[in-house]
Design a protein around this motif. Structure first.
Motif, PDB file in Angstrom:
ATOM      1  N   LEU A 107      -3.003  -2.288  -3.064  1.00  0.00           N
ATOM      2  CA  LEU A 107      -4.312  -1.650  -2.659  1.00  0.00           C
ATOM      3  C   LEU A 107      -3.764  -0.023  -2.588  1.00  0.00           C
ATOM      4  O   LEU A 107      -2.728   0.477  -1.750  1.00  0.00           O
ATOM      5  N   ASP A 108      -4.508   0.798  -3.224  1.00  0.00           N
ATOM      6  CA  ASP A 108      -4.326   2.223  -3.002  1.00  0.00           C
ATOM      7  C   ASP A 108      -5.027   2.584  -1.530  1.00  0.00           C
ATOM      8  O   ASP A 108      -5.857   2.124  -1.092  1.00  0.00           O
ATOM      9  N   GLY A 109      -4.168   3.605  -0.924  1.00  0.00           N
ATOM     10  CA  GLY A 109      -4.295   3.870   0.342  1.00  0.00           C
ATOM     11  C   GLY A 109      -5.577   4.653   0.706  1.00  0.00           C
ATOM     12  O   GLY A 109      -5.923   4.757   1.731  1.00  0.00           O
ATOM     13  N   ASP A 110      -6.396   4.987  -0.421  1.00  0.00           N
ATOM     14  CA  ASP A 110      -7.569   5.607  -0.113  1.00  0.00           C
ATOM     15  C   ASP A 110      -8.886   4.702  -0.398  1.00  0.00           C
ATOM     16  O   ASP A 110      -9.968   4.933  -0.603  1.00  0.00           O
ATOM     17  N   ASP A 111      -8.420   3.445  -1.114  1.00  0.00           N
ATOM     18  CA  ASP A 111      -9.620   2.447  -1.368  1.00  0.00           C
ATOM     19  C   ASP A 111      -9.864   1.340  -0.101  1.00  0.00           C
ATOM     20  O   ASP A 111      -9.102   1.458   0.968  1.00  0.00           O
ATOM     21  N   VAL A 112     -11.078   0.292  -0.232  1.00  0.00           N
ATOM     22  CA  VAL A 112     -11.622  -0.227   0.909  1.00  0.00           C
ATOM     23  C   VAL A 112     -11.526  -1.637   0.450  1.00  0.00           C
ATOM     24  O   VAL A 112     -12.000  -1.719  -0.521  1.00  0.00           O
ATOM     25  N   ALA A 113     -10.734  -2.483   1.344  1.00  0.00           N
ATOM     26  CA  ALA A 113     -11.010  -3.846   1.323  1.00  0.00           C
ATOM     27  C   ALA A 113     -12.113  -4.310   1.969  1.00  0.00           C
ATOM     28  O   ALA A 113     -12.457  -4.059   2.967  1.00  0.00           O
ATOM     29  N   LEU A 114     -12.952  -5.192   1.299  1.00  0.00           N
ATOM     30  CA  LEU A 114     -14.197  -5.859   1.951  1.00  0.00           C
ATOM     31  C   LEU A 114     -13.957  -7.100   2.486  1.00  0.00           C
ATOM     32  O   LEU A 114     -13.138  -7.867   2.058  1.00  0.00           O
ATOM     33  N   ILE A 136       0.805  -1.200  -0.036  1.00  0.00           N
ATOM     34  CA  ILE A 136      -0.109   0.000   0.052  1.00  0.00           C
ATOM     35  C   ILE A 136       1.051   1.253   0.006  1.00  0.00           C
ATOM     36  O   ILE A 136       1.383   1.228   0.917  1.00  0.00           O
ATOM     37  N   PRO A 137       0.979   2.066  -1.128  1.00  0.00           N
ATOM     38  CA  PRO A 137       1.428   3.554  -1.027  1.00  0.00           C
ATOM     39  C   PRO A 137       0.407   4.477  -0.467  1.00  0.00           C
ATOM     40  O   PRO A 137      -0.580   4.166  -0.582  1.00  0.00           O
ATOM     41  N   ALA A 138       1.110   5.445   0.194  1.00  0.00           N
ATOM     42  CA  ALA A 138       0.289   6.509   0.676  1.00  0.00           C
ATOM     43  C   ALA A 138       0.954   7.636   0.608  1.00  0.00           C
ATOM     44  O   ALA A 138       2.270   8.061   0.827  1.00  0.00           O
ATOM     45  N   TYR A 139       0.055   8.682   0.373  1.00  0.00           N
ATOM     46  CA  TYR A 139       0.795  10.064   0.461  1.00  0.00           C
ATOM     47  C   TYR A 139      -0.515  10.916   0.571  1.00  0.00           C
ATOM     48  O   TYR A 139      -1.277  10.948  -0.072  1.00  0.00           O
ATOM     49  N   ASN A 140      -0.407  11.714   1.685  1.00  0.00           N
ATOM     50  CA  ASN A 140      -1.382  12.763   2.015  1.00  0.00           C
ATOM     51  C   ASN A 140      -2.986  11.954   2.236  1.00  0.00           C
ATOM     52  O   ASN A 140      -3.918  12.497   1.420  1.00  0.00           O
ATOM     53  N   LEU A 141      -3.059  11.001   2.972  1.00  0.00           N
ATOM     54  CA  LEU A 141      -4.308  10.186   2.784  1.00  0.00           C
ATOM     55  C   LEU A 141      -4.727  10.218   4.322  1.00  0.00           C
ATOM     56  O   LEU A 141      -5.217   8.924   4.647  1.00  0.00           O
ATOM     57  N   GLU A 142      -4.488  11.118   5.078  1.00  0.00           N
ATOM     58  CA  GLU A 142      -5.068  11.177   6.488  1.00  0.00           C
ATOM     59  C   GLU A 142      -6.365  10.754   6.680  1.00  0.00           C
ATOM     60  O   GLU A 142      -6.836  10.080   7.542  1.00  0.00           O
ATOM     61  N   LYS A 143      -7.185  11.345   5.782  1.00  0.00           N
ATOM     62  CA  LYS A 143      -8.748  11.009   5.875  1.00  0.00           C
ATOM     63  C   LYS A 143      -8.996   9.769   5.730  1.00  0.00           C
ATOM     64  O   LYS A 143     -10.203   9.214   6.039  1.00  0.00           O
ATOM     65  N   TYR A 144      -8.106   8.790   4.855  1.00  0.00           N
ATOM     66  CA  TYR A 144      -8.695   7.487   4.456  1.00  0.00           C
ATOM     67  C   TYR A 144      -7.935   6.133   4.784  1.00  0.00           C
ATOM     68  O   TYR A 144      -8.126   5.260   4.869  1.00  0.00           O
ATOM     69  N   ILE A 145      -6.447   6.615   5.395  1.00  0.00           N
ATOM     70  CA  ILE A 145      -5.501   5.446   5.350  1.00  0.00           C
ATOM     71  C   ILE A 145      -6.016   4.737   6.501  1.00  0.00           C
ATOM     72  O   ILE A 145      -5.939   3.291   6.419  1.00  0.00           O
ATOM     73  N   SER A 146      -6.657   5.057   7.680  1.00  0.00           N
ATOM     74  CA  SER A 146      -7.172   3.959   8.606  1.00  0.00           C
ATOM     75  C   SER A 146      -8.113   2.969   7.984  1.00  0.00           C
ATOM     76  O   SER A 146      -8.078   1.725   8.392  1.00  0.00           O
ATOM     77  N   GLU A 147      -9.075   3.687   7.310  1.00  0.00           N
ATOM     78  CA  GLU A 147     -10.176   2.629   6.830  1.00  0.00           C
ATOM     79  C   GLU A 147      -9.358   1.701   5.862  1.00  0.00           C
ATOM     80  O   GLU A 147      -9.926   0.464   6.008  1.00  0.00           O
ATOM     81  N   CYS A 148      -8.540   1.999   5.240  1.00  0.00           N
ATOM     82  CA  CYS A 148      -8.116   1.272   4.288  1.00  0.00           C
ATOM     83  C   CYS A 148      -7.247   0.061   4.837  1.00  0.00           C
ATOM     84  O   CYS A 148      -7.324  -1.103   4.762  1.00  0.00           O
ATOM     85  N   LEU A 149      -6.414   0.522   6.043  1.00  0.00           N
ATOM     86  CA  LEU A 149      -5.787  -0.522   6.580  1.00  0.00           C
ATOM     87  C   LEU A 149      -6.645  -1.603   7.283  1.00  0.00           C
ATOM     88  O   LEU A 149      -6.249  -2.492   7.346  1.00  0.00           O
ATOM     89  N   PHE A 150      -7.423  -1.054   8.186  1.00  0.00           N
ATOM     90  CA  PHE A 150      -8.314  -1.955   8.840  1.00  0.00           C
ATOM     91  C   PHE A 150      -9.103  -2.818   8.056  1.00  0.00           C
ATOM     92  O   PHE A 150      -9.358  -4.150   8.472  1.00  0.00           O
ATOM     93  N   GLY A 151      -9.683  -2.473   6.840  1.00  0.00           N
ATOM     94  CA  GLY A 151     -10.184  -3.501   6.066  1.00  0.00           C
ATOM     95  C   GLY A 151      -9.303  -4.531   5.522  1.00  0.00           C
ATOM     96  O   GLY A 151      -9.931  -5.660   5.414  1.00  0.00           O
TER      97      GLY A 151
END
Length: 322
Positions: free
Chosen positions: A89-96, A7-22
């Motif tokens: 996985l992009d750092g602003d997307d969500v895994a189900l 997972i690469p991440a850049y300025n994704l403070e709003k989304y990265i936690s949801e991405c990682l938890f998924g």
């Protein structure tokens, strides 16, 4: 290790936690690692990564000391993987739920598959509303079988959502990153991975992820800057041309180039940028290669762009009252 998720991440403070938890909360019958690199973000992304790395032992996080860009960051990620399979996985997307188990099970059961991808919901980040399906809604979906080949990628474009893929680890991981591309990196990556591995490109008809649309996403940025669409076309054409050194037939490559030029022409046609439409709709003064019957019609009537717009996109004519 069975699976590495990068997972690469850049300025994704709003989304990265949801991405990682998924990803990290997935229940699997195998061990997996998640590797995330922060490309020197200027917001709070790194602080969140450090926090989550203390909560999950299979999460490895790294921060670049300077902004390297996506291509170099992906190379860093690939140098760290230990898994038999690699998922992106992009750092602003969500895994189900079920994503990782479903992907690995498919690869285990289909040994001739080089790269697999699952269906993904496209959703509006502000409202959470589902806008459609990524692969089944792809504009060339009718041309892509469940078990495709690299030639389908070349001729019809990127029908796999970047955050849906899994592929087999191979000996040329770093060579598969095309650093010359400025905007489009997933498409050339997929093509080169499949060519290096050898095998099919398979669709898993399960919605295992959500693809986020927001102002800073690829689609959002391109809509605001048409020059990005031209650069995207050039990146796609470079991705197609890369297949030459692997012995892919020139006819297939030429069809891919024609398709990407036609797709760019249609993009500008819908914007009523008729000059750019005429520029990219097909070669003048040489034998033309056409993608399909739509391309033939558009090229033949390139001097009458409003007629082409009415024929190919009647819903836009109605909406705009032109």
């Amino acid at each position: 290790m069975k699976l590495s998720v990068i997972i690469p991440a850049y300025n994704l403070e709003k989304y990265i936690s949801e991405c990682l938890f998924g990803v990290l909360e997935q229940v699997t019958s195998f061990s997996f690692e998640v590797i995330c690199i922060d490309d020197c973000s200027s917001d709070g992304t790194w602080g969140l990564l450090e926090k989550h790395s203390k909560e999950y032992t299979n999460l490895k996080v790294i921060k670049n000391s300077s902004n390297l860009g996506l291509a170099k960051t992906q190379k860093e990620l690939l140098q760290l993987v230990t898994g038999e399979y690699i998922a992106y996985l992009d750092g602003d997307d969500v895994a189900l739920p079920g994503k990782l188990q479903g992907l690995v099970d498919y690869m285990d059961d289909n040994t001739s598959c080089a790269l697999a991808y699952h269906e993904a919901e496209v959703f509006d980040s502000d409202t959470g509303d589902t806008l459609g399906l990524y692969s089944k809604g792809f504009y060339n979906a009718k041309y892509v079988p469940q078990r495709a080949t690299v030639e389908h990628f070349i001729k019809f474009g990127c029908f796999a959502n970047a955050s849906s893929i899994i592929f087999r680890r191979h000996g040329s991981l770093l060579n598969a990153i095309e650093e010359s591309c400025k905007i489009i990196l997933d498409y050339p990556w997929h093509i080169l991975n499949v060519l290096y591995i050898g095998g099919s490109v398979d669709f898993i008809d399960e919605v295992y992820g959500r693809y986020r649309i927001h102002n800073q996403s690829f689609g959002g940025q391109t809509r605001r800057n048409p020059e990005r669409r031209v650069q995207s076309m050039n990146d796609q054409i470079l991705a197609v041309k890369n297949a030459r050194k692997f012995g892919v037939a020139q006819e297939v490559i030429d069809k891919g180039i024609a398709h990407h030029q036609f797709a760019a022409a249609l993009y500008f046609l819908k914007l009523h940028d008729f000059v750019c439409f005429q520029k990219y709709v097909g070669p003048v003064g040489q034998q033309a290669i056409f993608f399909d019957e739509r391309h033939i019609f558009a090229f033949a009537n390139r001097e009458y762009p409003e007629l082409v717009l009415q024929k190919l996109f009647p819903e836009l004519m109605c909406d705009s009252n032109v």
